[in-house]
Scaffold this active site. Structure first.
Site, PDB file in Angstrom:
ATOM      1  N   LYS A  77       0.820  -1.218   0.000  1.00 20.60           N
ATOM      2  CA  LYS A  77       0.000   0.000   0.000  1.00 20.60           C
ATOM      3  C   LYS A  77       0.856   1.270   0.000  1.00 20.60           C
ATOM      4  O   LYS A  77       0.412   2.319  -0.489  1.00 20.60           O
ATOM      5  CB  LYS A  77      -0.961  -0.003   1.183  1.00 20.60           C
ATOM      6  CG  LYS A  77      -2.095  -1.011   1.041  1.00 20.60           C
ATOM      7  CD  LYS A  77      -3.165  -0.808   2.103  1.00 20.60           C
ATOM      8  CE  LYS A  77      -4.337  -1.749   1.883  1.00 20.60           C
ATOM      9  NZ  LYS A  77      -5.450  -1.513   2.817  1.00 20.60           N
ATOM     10  N   GLY A 141      -3.196   0.332  18.014  1.00 20.50           N
ATOM     11  CA  GLY A 141      -2.262   0.070  16.921  1.00 20.50           C
ATOM     12  C   GLY A 141      -1.886   1.341  16.189  1.00 20.50           C
ATOM     13  O   GLY A 141      -2.702   2.261  16.049  1.00 20.50           O
ATOM     14  N   LEU A 220     -11.288  -3.854  12.622  1.00 22.66           N
ATOM     15  CA  LEU A 220     -11.061  -3.837  11.179  1.00 22.66           C
ATOM     16  C   LEU A 220     -10.919  -5.242  10.601  1.00 22.66           C
ATOM     17  O   LEU A 220     -11.072  -5.439   9.391  1.00 22.66           O
ATOM     18  CB  LEU A 220      -9.815  -3.018  10.838  1.00 22.66           C
ATOM     19  CG  LEU A 220     -10.045  -1.520  10.549  1.00 22.66           C
ATOM     20  CD1 LEU A 220     -10.666  -0.810  11.740  1.00 22.66           C
ATOM     21  CD2 LEU A 220      -8.745  -0.825  10.160  1.00 22.66           C
TER      22      LEU A 220
END
Length: 674
Positions: A77, A141, A220
């Site tokens: 990414k 995170g 997520l």
């Protein structure tokens, strides 16, 4: 894709896909294949491209000319960004791309994770009749996924706190979260891979016994549908949401982008109105780079004629090469009058003086025209410890000099003047296995660097560390980062230089920014296009490895401009020196400041050119009130000769730039009637 939307055309198969590695966990292929079947899009096919290395991407593009776009997943990414021609503003802000549009030979990157997350969170809040106002989130995170979550929360005006394994500036550790408790947080978001299949028995370490029915847990992770994190939340009757809807939403947004890429910006597709409005009715920047009256106001008629004479001579490559070699030889042989001739011609054009005090008239003249000075001690590096220490002492002296002049905020440092190149190569190849002599020299190098940075901090002066060849640059990056970590906590004192003709430098800036944010310091970035192109390509060919340089100027220009945008988009945590003679890159900088309402005197941005060159850029910027500066080399004539030879040869090799320089000079001479 061209300028047409994706339409049913049974005579032509169109391809979309996914790149990443491995891809066994991904749902994208099944999702889009089912979508195409359900919607009767028989001309469309979705294919996985498991790339072990991102360098394989050009081969995929070449082999599949009908590939219109693709999704990007871990671990690429961020790594995909240097391969793109353009970044959507939202992807630039997040610093990651998950959707790419291909049009002809251009690739544009987008990020739909922000949309997927923010819309999914809005849905669950609405379903439970909870207003975003008054909520406060904690993000578990600090990896790449957390960046999209942060931007999504910002768009919903929900404040948040970050949590990581290690406490850092503005980031709590899990131990600190246990002590602080969950009472002030209503939304808890897991952006870590904990709990993802096959590691089903893992979860973030938070005080679960403090959960209540008023808490919302958002994970997520979507495989499994119910992670251990969510199971524990359900035990205390908290609202629980997994990442499946977010994934569906970001996939649909990606498809919409592919369909509407000819006319729709990302912000329009997902109704982020600010992106659309920012692109409308842009005011023209109040800078005229063609105004020669302003550009050469600091030069007398005689000085202007002398400048024309020098550039006219420099337009003859054979003469420059011969003259350069003869000058070096003549100085070594102490031929009479040679030093005087050089000092009153090319040295006078490109250098401030032989000493700091001798450079003062040039500094004061620049200051009179609202232009800052970057001091550059241009003596080339030596190998002996005494010579290296001599260079360090001269730089520290320059810092002490600069503190007394407001118009001299910066001192430039050539790292090769502080350490032997051989040591940097050894440090790069065998950092943990240096022989005893090298270890001693490495420690001495660190001391020199630290002495310079300490003096800069003490005297409120900035230091720029120049870039070198790629085979020693990683070692320089390593040491300069150590200095940034130590001295850039409160303000940007230390800057590293990134040569954007290298195809890995945009990703390097983004990674350095990520590290700086994690460690709580401001990243200092100076962007340049690059100075060792022929040397880099020759060495790569000799050693048998791929050239680190873009194959053409277009690739360098795209990477350079994207780097400038990225730095300005993160101007509170990155300080940028846009060091270029490229008018378009300077125009981009100016436009970006005006478009995003960034103060033109913001201390985290400055534009710079070399003394004696591109006066049409520097002084027109300065006249309009922008932070403009000149790199002002100084030093003894015989020691600065290598720098002057490089300037002359670089100018001769870039005939277009040299022609433009002379054109501006001749225009001003004509205006003055000379």
């Amino acid at each position: 894709m061209g300028k047409e939307k994706i339409e049913n055309n049974p005579n032509k198969e169109l391809l979309l896909g996914l790149i990443g590695y491995p891809l066994g966990h991904s749902f994208s292929r099944a999702y889009f294949s089912e979508k195409f079947k359900r919607e009767g899009r028989i001309h469309l096919r979705y294919q996985n491209f498991p790339l072990k290395h991102i360098e394989e991407l050009p081969q995929i593009l070449h082999a599949h000319p009908n590939l219109l776009g693709f999704n990007v997943t871990i671990p690429y990414k961020k790594a995909i960004i240097p391969y793109l021609s353009e970044l959507d503003p939202l992807a630039q802000k997040v610093g990651a791309v998950n959707t790419v549009v291909r049009q002809s030979n251009r690739l544009k990157g987008y990020n739909t994770d922000v949309y997927g997350f923010s819309e999914s969170l809005k849905n669950v809040l609405q379903n439970h009749r909870i207003s975003p106002q008054g909520q406060r989130a904690v993000i578990l995170g600090t990896g790449g996924a957390s960046e999209a979550v942060k931007v999504g929360l910002d768009r919903l005006n929900i404040p948040y706190t970050m949590v990581s394994r290690t406490a850092k500036k503005e980031i709590l550790s899990y131990d600190q979260l246990h002590k602080k408790g969950l009472q002030e947080y209503s939304i808890i978001i897991n952006t870590t891979p904990l709990g993802m299949a096959p590691n089903l028995d893992t979860c973030p370490d938070i005080p679960y016994d403090q959960l209540t029915p008023n808490h919302l847990l958002f994970d997520l992770v979507y495989n499994p549908a119910e992670t251990l994190f969510l199971k524990k939340g359900k035990t205390f009757h908290s609202i629980c949401k997994n990442g499946k809807e977010m994934l569906d939403l970001q996939a649909e947004a990606a498809f919409t982008i592919w369909e509407n890429s000819n006319s729709k910006a990302m912000g329009e597709v997902i109704t982020f109105d600010n992106v659309k409005s920012n692109n409308q009715h842009q005011p023209k920047p109040e800078v005229d780079f063609d105004n020669t009256e302003i550009a050469f106001a600091y030069k007398s008629d005689k000085e202007l004629k002398d400048t024309d004479r020098i550039f006219r001579l420099m337009s003859r490559p054979t003469l420059v090469k011969l003259g350069s070699n003869l000058s070096i030889l003549a100085l070594k042989m102490h031929v009479p009058f040679v030093k005087s001739i050089i000092k009153n011609s090319i040295y006078k054009q490109f250098c401030g003086g032989t000493t700091l005090l001798n450079s003062l008239p040039a500094i004061q003249k620049l200051a009179q025209h609202n232009t800052l000075t970057i001091l550059d001690y241009s003596s080339e590096g030596k190998d002996s410890e005494s010579e290296l220490n001599k260079t360090m002492n001269e730089i520290v002296r320059a810092i002490g000099f600069a503190k007394d002049y407001d118009s001299v905020p910066i001192v430039s440092v050539k790292v090769s003047g502080l350490v032997q190149d051989s040591l940097l190569e050894n440090l790069l190849l065998e950092e943990n296995h240096l022989i005893m002599d090298d270890l001693r020299d490495y420690r001495n190098f660190l001391k020199r660097m630290d002495n310079i940075c300490y003096a800069a901090t003490k005297n409120n002066v900035i230091v720029y560390f120049d870039a070198e060849e790629s085979w020693i640059q990683d070692a320089i990056d390593h040491v300069v980062t150590i200095m940034m970590r130590r001295y850039n906590k409160e303000k940007a004192v230390v800057f590293n230089t990134y040569q954007m003709y290298r195809h890995d430098r945009l990703a390097a800036i983004m990674k350095a920014h990520e590290d700086a944010q994690k460690d709580g310091y401001i990243l200092g970035v100076k962007t340049v296009r690059g100075a060792y192109m022929d040397r880099e390509r020759a060495r790569a060919k000799e050693k048998g490895y791929p050239s680190p340089i873009y194959p053409d100027k277009k690739g360098t220009d795209n990477a350079y401009d994207m780097a400038v945008k990225y730095c300005l988009d993160n101007i509170e945590t990155i300080a940028l020196c846009n060091a270029t003679h490229n008018t378009k890159s300077c125009q981009l900088h100016v436009d970006y400041l005006r478009k995003h309402d960034i103060p033109i005197n913001h201390p985290h941005q400055i534009i710079s050119q070399l003394f004696g060159m591109s006066d049409n850029i520097t002084f027109n910027l300065a006249a309009a009130g922008y932070r403009a500066s000149k790199y002002l080399p100084y030093g003894p004539v015989n020691e600065v000769i290598p720098y002057l030879v490089r300037r002359a040869e670089e100018n001769t090799s870039i005939t277009g730039d040299l022609t433009r320089e002379r054109a501006y000079i001749l225009t001003e001479m004509k205006r003055r009637g000379l």
